[in-house]
Write an enzyme that holds these catalytic residues in place. Structure first.
Site, short mmCIF file in Angstrom:
data_model
loop_
_atom_site.label_atom_id
_atom_site.label_comp_id
_atom_site.label_asym_id
_atom_site.label_seq_id
_atom_site.Cartn_x
_atom_site.Cartn_y
_atom_site.Cartn_z
N ARG A 123 0.81 -1.24 0.00
CA ARG A 123 0.00 0.00 0.00
C ARG A 123 0.83 1.27 0.00
NH1 ARG A 123 -2.97 -2.91 3.73
NH2 ARG A 123 -4.89 -3.76 2.86
N LYS A 145 4.01 11.86 -10.84
CA LYS A 145 3.23 10.95 -11.69
C LYS A 145 4.05 9.68 -11.90
CE LYS A 145 0.91 13.79 -15.11
NZ LYS A 145 0.74 13.81 -16.57
N GLU A 187 11.71 19.16 -24.18
CA GLU A 187 10.88 19.49 -23.01
C GLU A 187 11.36 20.79 -22.34
OE1 GLU A 187 8.13 17.82 -22.21
OE2 GLU A 187 8.36 15.82 -23.05
N LYS A 229 8.20 23.49 -13.62
CA LYS A 229 7.35 22.32 -13.38
C LYS A 229 6.83 22.33 -11.94
CE LYS A 229 6.30 17.64 -14.18
NZ LYS A 229 6.50 16.39 -14.86
N GLU A 239 -3.38 17.17 -11.78
CA GLU A 239 -3.77 17.49 -13.15
C GLU A 239 -5.28 17.65 -13.33
OE1 GLU A 239 -1.19 15.80 -16.24
OE2 GLU A 239 -2.97 15.61 -17.48
N ARG A 243 -2.28 22.09 -14.74
CA ARG A 243 -1.12 21.25 -15.06
C ARG A 243 -1.09 20.87 -16.55
NH1 ARG A 243 1.33 16.46 -11.19
NH2 ARG A 243 2.86 15.71 -12.66
N ASN A 247 1.41 20.11 -21.22
CA ASN A 247 1.22 19.26 -22.40
C ASN A 247 1.36 20.01 -23.72
OD1 ASN A 247 0.76 17.16 -20.66
ND2 ASN A 247 -1.46 17.37 -20.70
N HIS A 250 2.02 18.39 -27.10
CA HIS A 250 1.83 16.95 -26.92
C HIS A 250 0.68 16.37 -27.75
CE1 HIS A 250 4.80 17.27 -23.81
NE2 HIS A 250 4.74 16.00 -23.54
N HIS A 254 1.87 13.45 -29.80
CA HIS A 254 1.38 12.08 -29.62
C HIS A 254 0.89 11.48 -30.94
CE1 HIS A 254 0.73 12.73 -25.04
NE2 HIS A 254 1.89 12.16 -25.29
N HIS A 266 9.81 10.14 -27.89
CA HIS A 266 8.79 11.06 -27.39
C HIS A 266 9.23 12.53 -27.49
CE1 HIS A 266 5.63 12.62 -24.79
NE2 HIS A 266 6.57 13.19 -24.05
N1 LIG Z 1 6.06 10.76 -14.88
C1 LIG Z 1 6.07 11.82 -15.67
O1 LIG Z 1 5.64 12.90 -15.31
C2 LIG Z 1 6.67 11.66 -17.04
C3 LIG Z 1 6.93 12.81 -17.82
C4 LIG Z 1 7.54 12.64 -19.05
C5 LIG Z 1 7.88 11.37 -19.50
N2 LIG Z 1 7.61 10.28 -18.72
C6 LIG Z 1 7.99 8.94 -19.16
O2 LIG Z 1 9.40 8.88 -19.24
C7 LIG Z 1 9.77 7.89 -20.20
C8 LIG Z 1 10.84 8.44 -21.08
O3 LIG Z 1 11.96 8.77 -20.28
P1 LIG Z 1 13.43 8.77 -20.89
O4 LIG Z 1 13.45 9.57 -22.11
O5 LIG Z 1 14.35 9.11 -19.78
O6 LIG Z 1 13.59 7.25 -21.39
P2 LIG Z 1 14.40 5.99 -20.84
O7 LIG Z 1 14.28 5.83 -19.40
O8 LIG Z 1 14.00 4.85 -21.70
O9 LIG Z 1 15.92 6.36 -21.19
C9 LIG Z 1 16.31 6.47 -22.54
C10 LIG Z 1 17.49 5.55 -22.86
O10 LIG Z 1 18.69 6.11 -22.30
C11 LIG Z 1 19.35 5.15 -21.50
N3 LIG Z 1 20.02 5.91 -20.44
C12 LIG Z 1 19.46 6.44 -19.33
N4 LIG Z 1 20.35 7.18 -18.66
C13 LIG Z 1 21.52 7.11 -19.35
C14 LIG Z 1 22.82 7.67 -19.15
N5 LIG Z 1 23.07 8.50 -18.13
N6 LIG Z 1 23.77 7.38 -20.04
C15 LIG Z 1 23.52 6.57 -21.11
N7 LIG Z 1 22.32 6.02 -21.36
C16 LIG Z 1 21.32 6.29 -20.48
C17 LIG Z 1 18.27 4.22 -21.04
O11 LIG Z 1 18.79 2.96 -20.70
C18 LIG Z 1 17.38 4.16 -22.28
O12 LIG Z 1 17.92 3.24 -23.20
C19 LIG Z 1 8.50 7.51 -20.94
O13 LIG Z 1 8.07 6.23 -20.50
C20 LIG Z 1 7.50 8.58 -20.53
O14 LIG Z 1 6.18 8.10 -20.50
C21 LIG Z 1 7.02 10.41 -17.51
ZN LIG Z 2 6.35 14.81 -22.62
#
Ligand SMILES: NC(=O)c1ccc[n+]([C@@H]2O[C@H](COP(=O)([O-])OP(=O)(O)OC[C@H]3O[C@@H](n4cnc5c(N)ncnc54)[C@H](O)[C@@H]3O)[C@@H](O)[C@H]2O)c1
Ligand SMILES: [Zn+2]
Length: 276
Positions: A123, A145, A187, A229, A239, A243, A247, A250, A254, A266
């Site tokens: 939980r 999130k 971003e 942020k 949201e 918030r 987006n 986006h 998307h 993305h």
């Molecule tokens: N929670 C939120 O508010 C929120 C906001 C935006 C995006 N997201 C989510 O975040 C995700 C995308 O995040 P991301 O772009 O970090 O992707 P990711 O976590 O897949 O990282 C991208 C790639 O880089 C590699 N990597 C990570 N750190 C590294 C480093 N220091 N050196 C070398 N390689 C490295 C990872 O292994 C991966 O292959 C999506 O799933 C998206 O939905 C969430």
């Molecule tokens: Zn985004």
């Protein structure tokens, strides 16, 4: 320069975001939380693990009776309930209890999945974010999130769950591939455009230092995005309305993502959406 800012946790709680050049300050930062945890599980992916797991373990080992790690294959395709199930199994087999803590070491995929597991295991237990991509440092690690994808639906299952601490080490950005760095910049520019034109202008004016990934400039830029942020999510933590400005770009982004069958990243799609 003080590299810390405090974010209010919905209602009563707050947490700090800290910026450092290396992982050397992590032990101190975690110690200050005065946790009751005996165990810490570092969750990371197969790309980030070989790079930074040792450094993070070394910092945490003196603070906990046991530090374990859970490593899953990198990539969005792993952000699923199947991976969460494997992580639950690890936590149960290692006897993780309510007061113990998860450490998310990686990009947004690791952060979202670890946060969701922390939100639901027993939980809800505590977790710490150690974002290692630019995108996760300026966006996904702040705001609470969490979640995973379900079948082909992105972020379909999730929860709001705030971290106890967000610790960023600029050294992680030096190993990040250019294409991932650009995704984070998408971003960053979005944040400036929605809230703070002087920040947007500063980013453009300092593009040389930023693209050379100079730590001082990076910290300033990431802090600027986190401040935007933080301001937005503090006003609208779940949201309900405001918030949604986060987006920007986006809707079209998307659509591009979908039409390109998720072969484009993305951040690239958001950048295109923002331009449009
Ligand atoms: N929670 C939120 O508010 C929120 C906001 C935006 C995006 N997201 C989510 O975040 C995700 C995308 O995040 P991301 O772009 O970090 O992707 P990711 O976590 O897949 O990282 C991208 C790639 O880089 C590699 N990597 C990570 N750190 C590294 C480093 N220091 N050196 C070398 N390689 C490295 C990872 O292994 C991966 O292959 C999506 O799933 C998206 O939905 C969430
Ligand atoms: Zn985004």
């Amino acid at each position: 320069m003080e590299h810390r800012m405090t974010v209010k946790r919905a209602g009563e709680f707050t947490y700090d975001i800290e910026w450092h050049n290396t992982f050397e300050g992590l032990g101190n930062a975690v110690e200050k939380l005065s946790l009751m945890s005996r165990k810490a599980c570092i969750v990371t992916d197969s790309t980030v693990g070989p790079l930074y797991l040792d450094a993070v373990s070394r910092q945490l080992s003196p603070l906990f009776e046991t530090v374990t790690s859970f490593v899953f294959p990198s990539g969005e395709a792993q952000k699923t309930l199947d991976t969460v199930k494997k992580l639950y199994t690890h936590l149960i087999e290692e006897h993780y209890e309510r007061k113990d803590i998860l450490i998310a070491l990686g990009g947004g995929v690791v952060g979202d999945l670890t946060g969701f597991t922390a939100a639901t295991y027993l939980r809800g237990i505590d977790f710490i974010q150690i974002p290692t991509t630019l995108l996760s440092q300026v966006d996904s690690s702040v705001g609470g999130k969490t979640g995973v994808d379900f079948d082909c639906f992105k972020n379909m299952v999730g929860a709001f769950h705030q971290p106890r601490l967000v610790y960023m080490s600029m050294e992680t950005l030096h190993s990040l591939p250019d294409v991932q760095f650009s995704c984070g910049m998408g971003e960053v520019l979005k944040s400036g455009l929605i809230r703070d034109l002087s920040y947007y202008d500063w980013t453009l004016a300092h593009s040389t230092e930023l693209l050379a990934r100079e730590d001082e400039a990076l910290v300033r830029m990431i802090k600027g995005s986190c401040l935007i942020k933080k301001t937005v999510v503090e006003h609208d933590p779940t949201e309900q309305g405001e918030r949604a400005v986060l987006n920007l770009g986006h809707t079209i982004g998307h659509a591009v993502e979908k039409l390109k069958h998720f072969e484009m990243l993305h951040g690239q799609c958001v950048a295109l959406g923002t331009v449009a």
